[in-house]
Design an enzyme around this catalytic site. Structure first.
Site, PDB file in Angstrom:
ATOM      1  N   SER A  11      -5.362  -9.487  -9.736  1.00  0.00           N
ATOM      2  CA  SER A  11      -5.807  -8.523 -10.697  1.00  0.00           C
ATOM      3  C   SER A  11      -5.578  -8.952 -12.154  1.00  0.00           C
ATOM      4  O   SER A  11      -6.080  -8.279 -13.062  1.00  0.00           O
ATOM      5  CB  SER A  11      -5.129  -7.179 -10.454  1.00  0.00           C
ATOM      6  OG  SER A  11      -3.745  -7.307 -10.560  1.00  0.00           O
ATOM      7  N   SER A  33      -1.485 -11.183  -7.502  1.00  0.00           N
ATOM      8  CA  SER A  33      -2.331 -11.023  -8.689  1.00  0.00           C
ATOM      9  C   SER A  33      -2.047 -11.917  -9.876  1.00  0.00           C
ATOM     10  O   SER A  33      -2.813 -11.880 -10.837  1.00  0.00           O
ATOM     11  CB  SER A  33      -2.285  -9.562  -9.142  1.00  0.00           C
ATOM     12  OG  SER A  33      -2.869  -8.748  -8.153  1.00  0.00           O
ATOM     13  N   LYS A  65      -1.424  -8.757 -19.918  1.00  0.00           N
ATOM     14  CA  LYS A  65      -2.214  -7.927 -18.995  1.00  0.00           C
ATOM     15  C   LYS A  65      -2.103  -6.467 -19.401  1.00  0.00           C
ATOM     16  O   LYS A  65      -0.997  -5.994 -19.752  1.00  0.00           O
ATOM     17  CB  LYS A  65      -1.673  -8.125 -17.584  1.00  0.00           C
ATOM     18  CG  LYS A  65      -2.427  -7.398 -16.477  1.00  0.00           C
ATOM     19  CD  LYS A  65      -1.815  -7.762 -15.127  1.00  0.00           C
ATOM     20  CE  LYS A  65      -2.607  -7.165 -13.978  1.00  0.00           C
ATOM     21  NZ  LYS A  65      -2.040  -7.580 -12.674  1.00  0.00           N
TER      22      LYS A  65
END
Lengths: 60, 464
Positions: free
Chosen positions: B155, B179, B80
């Site tokens: 996310s 997330s 990420k």
């Protein structure tokens, strides 16, 4: 009055630029915070500790 | 052999050992697939083809020389884009950090490199891990491989999209209000938010110090345990790091659920935040599968989901404001609208509210602990709806907050989301399992039992 309060709080937080460029976003944020305010009740016991507790010691 | 892009970590290791596949072959194959599918899925911010191939050649040479580093040796991974990789940008999917190049690896990155994993690049995320699917950022929002008109959750959106799209076999995400588990739910993969403090946060751009977790994301439960084994461990540089030697998170896999007591928190999705009927049906089916394999599933209660959400919201917005205040004052125009709207509220939250949230958090921890004294694992909803159409802003705004993940950011208990079925529209539905502190292995055990009792994890997104 509400607008004045919002603007005063935003300026106190240093958000003059955001107020000028994105007033709708500042308003949306203010209203979200107002909805959140008081959503978590204060404990009956005023001496209730928050988490995590303060610590002292050689590892800090 | 299975298509290389659908191989699990374990299968990759076996293929390498049998010399049916090599790290260079697999990495070359995945990079070509990534290039082909990137315009459809937008899973990546930065693709480091050169670095990945160099790492693949090194891994191949080491394996050929018999110098194996472990189960992740030669296995590609996506990170990420809030997790630092030395020499690559960490942009947090934002103009604010568009030119920010990390000078050192995050601790989890260094651990993956040490294990011989191959870093393919940096993955799409909601802006600063809070924004939401946005269309006003330097890079497009990631898409759901099950239907690219739909969002993949977030996310850790690129992590979920890439796994479900067969772009890599493992990924790291972060989880502050769900997330890791949100994209796991939307994309039909396995996402674990470990016990707070199990995995170092150093080198990961923070959203909320109290609530942030780094978590493994994979297509199978066994892979998730292997990835957690590598990234977990005490880090003295992380003030929240747990001083625990817990390891071998896959030690209970294969034991099944016979004799285990599972507390089903039905009121989350029946009363507090009524779920889509297909989600409810999937949860009930999950309970029946676990009962059929010997678990005792009973209804139990926790505090109201909306109260957990309020505590999470106060803590998150207050701490996120403290992190972003200078940038929001100086360059609000460099944020997308969603992130700006979600980060600014912290400026208006009274300090006393923050303290009250931290007080309530302590009692919530005690209440979840109490439930876990009676039950080995809790079970509840993750998302209350299938993923919405990414262009339907009202529906996305309505459904995105409807979830039961935030309670376990508030309390820090390990929580895993995985596929529990598919909607009539072909989109993944999900379930969540929650365990005692540092009993992540037990959560993985129950998840694996569900995986073996269903066929969901064998389905492949029709992404091409």
């Amino acid at each position: 009055m509400t607008d004045d309060l919002m603007v005063a709080l935003a300026r106190a937080a240093g958000l003059d630029k955001a107020l000028e460029k994105f007033p709708a976003d500042v308003r949306a944020a203010y209203e979200q915070a107002r909805r959140t305010a008081g959503a978590v009740a204060a404990p009956d016991n005023p001496t209730a500790e928050p988490w995590p507790p303060m610590q002292a010691g050689p590892n800090l | 052999m299975t298509d290389p892009h659908w191989l699990s970590i374990t299968e990759i290791g076996a293929a390498y050992a049998a010399k049916k596949l090599s790290p260079v072959e697999l990495t070359t194959h995945l990079l070509a697939r990534i290039e082909r599918l990137q315009p459809k899925l937008h899973a990546f911010i930065t693709i480091d083809a050169e670095g990945a191939m160099a790492a693949a050649r090194t891994a191949e040479a080491e394996l050929a020389a018999g110098r194996t580093r472990g189960k992740l040796h030669g296995v590609p991974v996506g990170l990420k884009d809030i997790i630092d990789v030395a020499g690559l940008r960490t942009t947090a999917h934002s103009r604010v950090l568009i030119d920010n190049v990390a000078t050192s690896d995050a601790v989890v990155t260094a651990k993956l490199r040490g294990a011989g994993a191959i870093i393919l690049g940096k993955l799409a995320t909601h802006e600063f891990a809070i924004g939401g699917p946005s269309h006003d950022l330097p890079w497009p929002a990631a898409r759901n491989p099950w239907n690219p008109d739909h969002h993949p959750g977030g996310s850790s959106s690129g992590s979920g999209a890439g796994l479900a799209g067969g772009l890599f076999p493992m990924a790291l995400g972060s989880d502050t209000g769900g997330s890791v588990r949100n994209p796991a739910s939307a994309c039909g993969i396995v996402g674990l938010k470990p016990t707070y403090g199990l995995v170092s946060r150093c080198g990961v751009f923070p959203l909320s110090f109290t609530l942030d977790h780094v978590g493994p994301m994979t297509r199978t439960v066994a892979d998730n345990a292997l990835l957690l084994d590598t990234i977990a461990g005490h880090d003295p540089a992380d003030p929240g790091s747990a001083a625990t030697g817990t390891r071998a998170f896959g030690r209970e896999l294969g034991l099944g659920v016979a004799g285990l007591r599972i507390g089903f928190v039905r009121h989350f999705h029946e009363r507090d935040m009524p779920a889509h009927p297909e989600v409810t049906a999937a949860l009930e089916h999950t309970a029946r599968v676990l009962e059929a394999t010997g678990a005792l599933v009973e209804t139990t209660t926790l505090p109201d989901l909306n109260e957990f959400s309020a505590v999470n919201r106060v803590i998150l917005t207050a701490e996120a404001w403290a992190i972003h205040a200078t940038w929001l004052r100086e360059q609000p125009e460099n944020y997308g609208q969603l992130a700006r709207q979600r980060l600014l509220p912290g400026a208006f939250i009274p300090a006393g509210d923050y303290v009250n949230a931290q007080r309530r958090r302590l009692t919530m921890i005690a209440q979840v602990n109490e439930a876990l004294r009676k039950y080995d694992v809790l079970m509840c909803a993750s998302s209350m709806d299938p993923a919405s159409n990414i262009h339907d802003e009202p529906e996305t705004s309505r459904t995105y907050p409807r979830q039961a993940r935030t309670p376990f950011n508030v309390t820090g208990h390990p929580a895993l989301a995985m596929c529990a079925g598919f909607s009539s529209g072909g989109l993944p539905l999900s379930v969540q399992f929650v365990g005692r502190f540092f009993d992540d292995a037990r959560v993985l055990r129950v998840a694996e039992a569900l995986e073996r009792g269903t066929e969901w994890h064998k389905r492949r997104a029709p992404v091409g």
